[in-house]
Motif scaffolding. Structure first.
Motif, mmCIF file in Angstrom:
data_model
loop_
_atom_site.group_PDB
_atom_site.id
_atom_site.type_symbol
_atom_site.label_atom_id
_atom_site.label_comp_id
_atom_site.label_asym_id
_atom_site.label_seq_id
_atom_site.Cartn_x
_atom_site.Cartn_y
_atom_site.Cartn_z
ATOM 1 N N ASP A 169 17.042 13.792 -33.303
ATOM 2 C CA ASP A 169 16.926 12.339 -33.424
ATOM 3 C C ASP A 169 17.491 11.829 -34.757
ATOM 4 O O ASP A 169 16.893 10.980 -35.422
ATOM 5 N N LEU A 170 18.682 12.338 -35.100
ATOM 6 C CA LEU A 170 19.323 11.929 -36.351
ATOM 7 C C LEU A 170 20.416 10.882 -36.132
ATOM 8 O O LEU A 170 21.045 10.432 -37.089
ATOM 9 N N GLY A 171 20.695 10.538 -34.877
ATOM 10 C CA GLY A 171 21.638 9.473 -34.590
ATOM 11 C C GLY A 171 23.054 9.959 -34.334
ATOM 12 O O GLY A 171 23.445 11.058 -34.746
ATOM 13 N N SER A 172 23.822 9.115 -33.651
ATOM 14 C CA SER A 172 25.193 9.480 -33.288
ATOM 15 C C SER A 172 26.106 9.567 -34.501
ATOM 16 O O SER A 172 27.029 10.376 -34.545
ATOM 17 N N GLY A 212 28.379 12.743 -35.475
ATOM 18 C CA GLY A 212 29.813 12.688 -35.746
ATOM 19 C C GLY A 212 30.160 13.281 -37.093
ATOM 20 O O GLY A 212 31.165 13.987 -37.242
ATOM 21 N N ALA A 213 29.318 13.017 -38.097
ATOM 22 C CA ALA A 213 29.548 13.591 -39.430
ATOM 23 C C ALA A 213 29.450 15.095 -39.401
ATOM 24 O O ALA A 213 30.205 15.805 -40.086
ATOM 25 N N LEU A 226 16.812 25.496 -37.545
ATOM 26 C CA LEU A 226 15.580 25.089 -38.219
ATOM 27 C C LEU A 226 15.690 23.724 -38.896
ATOM 28 O O LEU A 226 14.677 23.152 -39.307
ATOM 29 N N ALA A 227 16.920 23.212 -39.051
ATOM 30 C CA ALA A 227 17.140 21.971 -39.797
ATOM 31 C C ALA A 227 16.552 20.769 -39.063
ATOM 32 O O ALA A 227 16.692 20.641 -37.850
ATOM 33 N N THR A 228 15.920 19.888 -39.829
ATOM 34 C CA THR A 228 15.353 18.664 -39.250
ATOM 35 C C THR A 228 15.812 17.409 -39.999
ATOM 36 O O THR A 228 15.476 16.299 -39.600
ATOM 37 N N SER A 229 16.579 17.576 -41.088
ATOM 38 C CA SER A 229 17.064 16.437 -41.871
ATOM 39 C C SER A 229 18.588 16.474 -41.934
ATOM 40 O O SER A 229 19.203 17.519 -41.702
#
Length: 440
Positions: A39-42, A46-47, A92-95
């Motif tokens: 849930d980090l956005g489109s 893309g980045a 494991l990344a969430t940010s």
């Protein structure tokens, strides 16, 4: 091929297949994972894809020199470990910072593995066997990617982040298996390999880029390679996919079918095509690929711009991907061995890395140009890439004029080595042909 070289080659190819299997688990789902699962956005997704490509562009210019100085084995092991850390971090990344850092490690590691593996294949093969060795590498890569993607598709569940963590964990494990297998490889010590790492390697490496840019045949091959990857691979999941959905009315599920058809043709045709390719000039094989891809783009034009039924449009669109697969099967035993045969002693790693860098540039520029055109400028898109495909044919025929007979058609040189002279009372002595120098 000697017994020692054959044993080393089998381990290299096994590691190559397993790493491709691991990549197949995650590469199709990177965008979905970042944008929706975490849930980090489109925009973040893309980045992430951009960072994946940029990490390769940053790492590759330094890779060739290290390979030629230290050898491909430690570079491959280091790259595999780096990619494993990146894959585990992604799971494991969430940010956003954690995802970007993990993606950079994964992108750099997977990019550096390419020239390292290619150089190891060169070291464990000869001109006569190199074509088949690179064909096997491409076959196993596609088979691994296809099987990995198929299994991964049955594991992923967008509602369960843990399912993606499992996928990235499997990918990391496969990279570590590649590193472990690589450590067991004993590169054969022969005169050829000793000459590939002469005492003045550092001096040659310092002037490597200048020497490469002065090698006209290699420069022409790099230009040709850029067009090849720009006009085909750079369009698969960007411009051509946008064109198919917008102009041809192709359902998203059909895109998966088209990609499956592409892989199926590669797997089914690779060794049938190899028998055809081995007996012909490399430059003419590449030229024929340009013609095949021009037909593929015309089929895509019919799918989106023709006035047939939806069923005909779908069939034409799937045929486009299948024809691309046929061309890829012809290129795999042709282009990579040619890069190796053009490389002077002590610069194989730099030549492989330079060509890998060209590939990455094309894969970065291709979607940026093709995506908007495929979505909005349907007619110009088809015309532009049909002309690019015909340009491949022209560039390949021009390149052929700069290649020596042994570089353009190694099978002729291989046949000439079996000639022997017999004198009465003496053992037969092999007569080695005089090989032409590398064209510059």
């Amino acid at each position: 091929m000697t017994k020692a070289k054959g044993a080393a080659m089998r381990r290299i190819q096994a590691g190559n297949a397993l790493s491709a299997f691991g990549l197949g688990f995650t590469v199709p789902y990177l965008y979905v994972y970042v944008a929706q699962v975490r849930d980090l956005g489109s925009s973040s997704a893309g980045a992430v894809l951009a960072v994946f490509a940029m990490a390769a562009l940053v790492a590759l210019p330094f890779t060739g020199r290290v390979i030629d100085r230290r050898g491909p084995l430690p570079v491959l092991v280091g790259a595999a470990v780096l990619a494993a850390v990146g894959a585990a971090g992604m799971g494991l990344a969430t940010s956003v910072p954690a995802v970007v850092m993990s993606t950079a490690l994964l992108g750099a590691g997977t990019a550096v593995m390419q020239p390292a593996l290619a150089t190891m294949i060169v070291w464990c093969s000869e001109s006569a066997t190199r074509t088949r060795a690179f064909a096997m590498q491409f076959f196993l890569q596609n088979l691994g990617l296809g099987i990995g993607g198929l299994i991964g598709g049955h594991i992923v569940d967008e509602s369960r982040p843990a399912s993606f963590t499992l996928l990235f964990g499997i990918e990391a494990a496969m990279f570590l298996v590649l590193a472990a297998i690589a450590l067991t490889v004993r590169l054969p010590r022969s005169l050829t390999l000793q000459e590939a790492r002469p005492a003045n390697t550092e001096a040659k490496a310092r002037g490597g880029i200048r020497a490469l840019l002065g090698h006209r045949a290699m420069v022409q091959l790099c230009v040709l390679g850029f067009v090849l990857f720009f006009a085909c691979y750079g369009q698969f999941e960007s411009g051509l996919a946008a064109y198919g959905t917008e102009a041809a009315g192709i359902e998203p599920a059909t895109l998966g079918t088209a990609l499956a058809a592409n892989t199926a043709v590669i797997v089914a045709a690779q060794f049938l095509v190899l028998r055809f390719v081995e007996r012909r000039r490399r430059s003419r094989v590449i030229a024929s690929v340009g013609l095949i891809w021009a037909v593929a783009w015309i089929a895509a034009g019919y799918a989106g711009l023709g006035h047939g039924s939806q069923a005909m449009a779908t069939a034409a669109f799937i045929s486009t991907y299948a024809l691309f697969g046929l061309g890829e099967a012809m290129l795999s035993p042709t282009v990579a061995p040619l890069v190796a045969d053009l490389a002077p002693e002590g610069m194989v790693g730099q030549y492989n890395s330079a060509f890998a860098l060209v590939k990455q540039l094309a894969l970065a520029v291709g979607p940026a140009v093709g995506g908007p055109m495929g979505a909005a400028l349907h007619g110009p898109y088809i015309v532009t890439f049909t002309l690019f495909s015909l340009g491949i044919t022209v560039l390949a025929l021009r390149l052929g004029k700069r290649l020596t007979p042994a570089q353009d058609q190694p099978s002729l040189a291989a046949k000439s080595r079996v000639v022997a002279v017999h004198k009465t009372g003496q053992d037969p002595q092999p007569v080695e042909p005089v090989m032409a120098a590398s064209a510059h």
